[in-house]
Design a protein around this motif. Structure first.
Motif, PDB file in Angstrom:
ATOM      1  N   SER A   1      -2.799 -21.887  -6.817  1.00  0.00           N
ATOM      2  CA  SER A   1      -2.081 -22.223  -8.029  1.00  0.00           C
ATOM      3  C   SER A   1      -2.231 -21.005  -8.873  1.00  0.00           C
ATOM      4  O   SER A   1      -3.198 -20.304  -8.795  1.00  0.00           O
ATOM      5  N   GLY A   2      -1.282 -20.750  -9.652  1.00  0.00           N
ATOM      6  CA  GLY A   2      -1.288 -19.601 -10.515  1.00  0.00           C
ATOM      7  C   GLY A   2       0.036 -19.599 -11.184  1.00  0.00           C
ATOM      8  O   GLY A   2       0.691 -20.626 -11.250  1.00  0.00           O
ATOM      9  N   VAL A   3       0.448 -18.468 -11.641  1.00  0.00           N
ATOM     10  CA  VAL A   3       1.698 -18.507 -12.382  1.00  0.00           C
ATOM     11  C   VAL A   3       2.872 -18.750 -11.457  1.00  0.00           C
ATOM     12  O   VAL A   3       3.831 -19.384 -11.820  1.00  0.00           O
ATOM     13  N   LEU A   4       2.786 -18.271 -10.200  1.00  0.00           N
ATOM     14  CA  LEU A   4       3.920 -18.477  -9.297  1.00  0.00           C
ATOM     15  C   LEU A   4       3.415 -18.959  -7.950  1.00  0.00           C
ATOM     16  O   LEU A   4       2.733 -18.254  -7.237  1.00  0.00           O
ATOM     17  N   THR A   5       3.736 -20.190  -7.629  1.00  0.00           N
ATOM     18  CA  THR A   5       3.372 -20.784  -6.358  1.00  0.00           C
ATOM     19  C   THR A   5       4.617 -21.416  -5.778  1.00  0.00           C
ATOM     20  O   THR A   5       5.387 -22.035  -6.508  1.00  0.00           O
ATOM     21  N   MET A   6       4.821 -21.253  -4.486  1.00  0.00           N
ATOM     22  CA  MET A   6       6.009 -21.826  -3.861  1.00  0.00           C
ATOM     23  C   MET A   6       5.573 -22.828  -2.805  1.00  0.00           C
ATOM     24  O   MET A   6       4.598 -22.611  -2.097  1.00  0.00           O
ATOM     25  N   ALA A   7       6.257 -23.932  -2.711  1.00  0.00           N
ATOM     26  CA  ALA A   7       6.023 -24.903  -1.654  1.00  0.00           C
ATOM     27  C   ALA A   7       7.319 -25.067  -0.878  1.00  0.00           C
ATOM     28  O   ALA A   7       8.386 -25.194  -1.465  1.00  0.00           O
ATOM     29  N   SER A   8       7.215 -25.069   0.434  1.00  0.00           N
ATOM     30  CA  SER A   8       8.410 -25.125   1.274  1.00  0.00           C
ATOM     31  C   SER A   8       8.237 -26.173   2.356  1.00  0.00           C
ATOM     32  O   SER A   8       7.142 -26.376   2.874  1.00  0.00           O
ATOM     33  N   ASP A  41      -3.084 -10.979  -8.681  1.00  0.00           N
ATOM     34  CA  ASP A  41      -2.618 -10.460  -9.968  1.00  0.00           C
ATOM     35  C   ASP A  41      -1.116 -10.648 -10.126  1.00  0.00           C
ATOM     36  O   ASP A  41      -0.614 -10.889 -11.225  1.00  0.00           O
ATOM     37  N   ALA A  42      -0.389 -10.531  -8.993  1.00  0.00           N
ATOM     38  CA  ALA A  42       1.065 -10.659  -9.051  1.00  0.00           C
ATOM     39  C   ALA A  42       1.495 -12.049  -9.481  1.00  0.00           C
ATOM     40  O   ALA A  42       2.600 -12.237  -9.988  1.00  0.00           O
ATOM     41  N   GLN A  43       0.618 -13.048  -9.289  1.00  0.00           N
ATOM     42  CA  GLN A  43       0.956 -14.392  -9.740  1.00  0.00           C
ATOM     43  C   GLN A  43       1.172 -14.427 -11.249  1.00  0.00           C
ATOM     44  O   GLN A  43       1.925 -15.237 -11.760  1.00  0.00           O
TER      45      GLN A  43
END
Length: 286
Positions: free
Chosen positions: A203-210, A252-254
């Motif tokens: 979890s962080g600023v950008l998480t993707m679920a597929s 960090d990229a999140q």
């Protein structure tokens, strides 16, 4: 939390007002401005209910529970902490967030700070909240810095002194200088032992679920910095996520942007960007 649907995948944008700060009321947000009887004195309060979880948050929490955290004790602590936080098991949440924090997971550190700010499972204490959130903001993640500035700036002088003292006790155990070294060792050990599929320990600023991942065994899968986090027993971690430099860049990229692990497109952020992390920010006016 915001889900942007795109075909069979959705993007989960986690902000400090949803996961870590979920359920924070305006009164809690301004708790630091309320003068206590004495610095560090417990504040009488009614039990605080767990954060509300809609269907999307429940799906994300379920996916966390199904994701492999093998070789990633930071994610182990973060995922387990989040699940317990939303279950109302605050003692368990604090226990696991501290594990994540020892392995340089900044969301775990932020979450502990928010537990103290909201009084979830602990006495409401904005000074201790300030100390933990200052530690979480040491890499300069914008949303973390904003939270730190708002909470710490509202402290009175006695609270500010307590926050400074608390931060000094936390930094030798949880600061990046030592916590990143623990995480590097964990990643290196896991990489050396990599032989195939493994069971788990974002979890962080950008998480993707597929739901169309080739290694997720038919369920939803999280993505970290654009790289898939496999489900337990389904595939294995991309070896690039076991390289400390690449892994920290992806984390960090999140919060700063996006990164393609392998050929990095986002540089690793400096350890101490812009605002010095050695001291708690002072309040605007004394």
């Amino acid at each position: 939390m915001k889900f942007v649907l795109s075909g069979s995948a959705f993007v989960v944008l986690t902000s400090i007002t949803t996961i870590a700060c979920a359920g924070m009321s305006p009164s809690a947000a301004n708790a630091a401005a309320s003068p206590p009887a004495a610095a560090g004195q417990a504040t009488a309060q009614q039990p605080v209910p767990p954060p509300a979880a809609d269907a999307n948050i429940k799906r994300l929490l379920q996916t966390m529970g199904e994701s492999s955290t093998w070789g990633h004790p930071d994610l182990f602590g973060q995922f387990a902490g989040m699940q317990r936080l939303f279950e109302g098991d605050y003692e368990g949440a604090l226990k696991y967030f501290k594990i994540g924090s020892r392995y340089a997971d900044k969301l775990s550190q932020l979450s502990i700070g928010m537990m103290y700010l909201n009084g979830r499972g602990v006495s409401k204490d904005p000074a201790i909240a300030c100390a933990w959130i200052t530690l979480a903001a040491e890499r300069g993640y914008p949303t973390y810095v904003t939270a730190r500035n708002k909470i710490c700036a509202a402290l009175n002088p006695a609270q500010h002194d307590l926050a400074e003292t608390t931060l000094k006790t936390l930094r030798p155990e949880y600061g990046d200088v030592v916590a990143k070294q623990r995480m590097k060792l964990a990643l290196t050990t896991a990489r050396n032992a990599l032989t195939g599929s493994h069971l788990g320990h974002d979890s962080g600023v950008l998480t993707m679920a597929s739901d169309s991942s080739p290694v997720n065994c038919g369920g939803y899968t999280l993505y970290l910095g654009g790289v898939e986090v496999p489900r337990r027993g389904c595939g294995r971690y991309d070896p690039n996520l076991l390289q400390p430099k690449n892994y920290f860049s992806a984390r960090d990229a999140q919060w700063f942007g996006t990164v393609t692990v392998g050929a990095l497109s986002t540089p690793v952020m400096p350890e101490n960007p812009n605002t010095p992390a050695s001291n708690v920010p002072h309040r605007g006016k004394d």
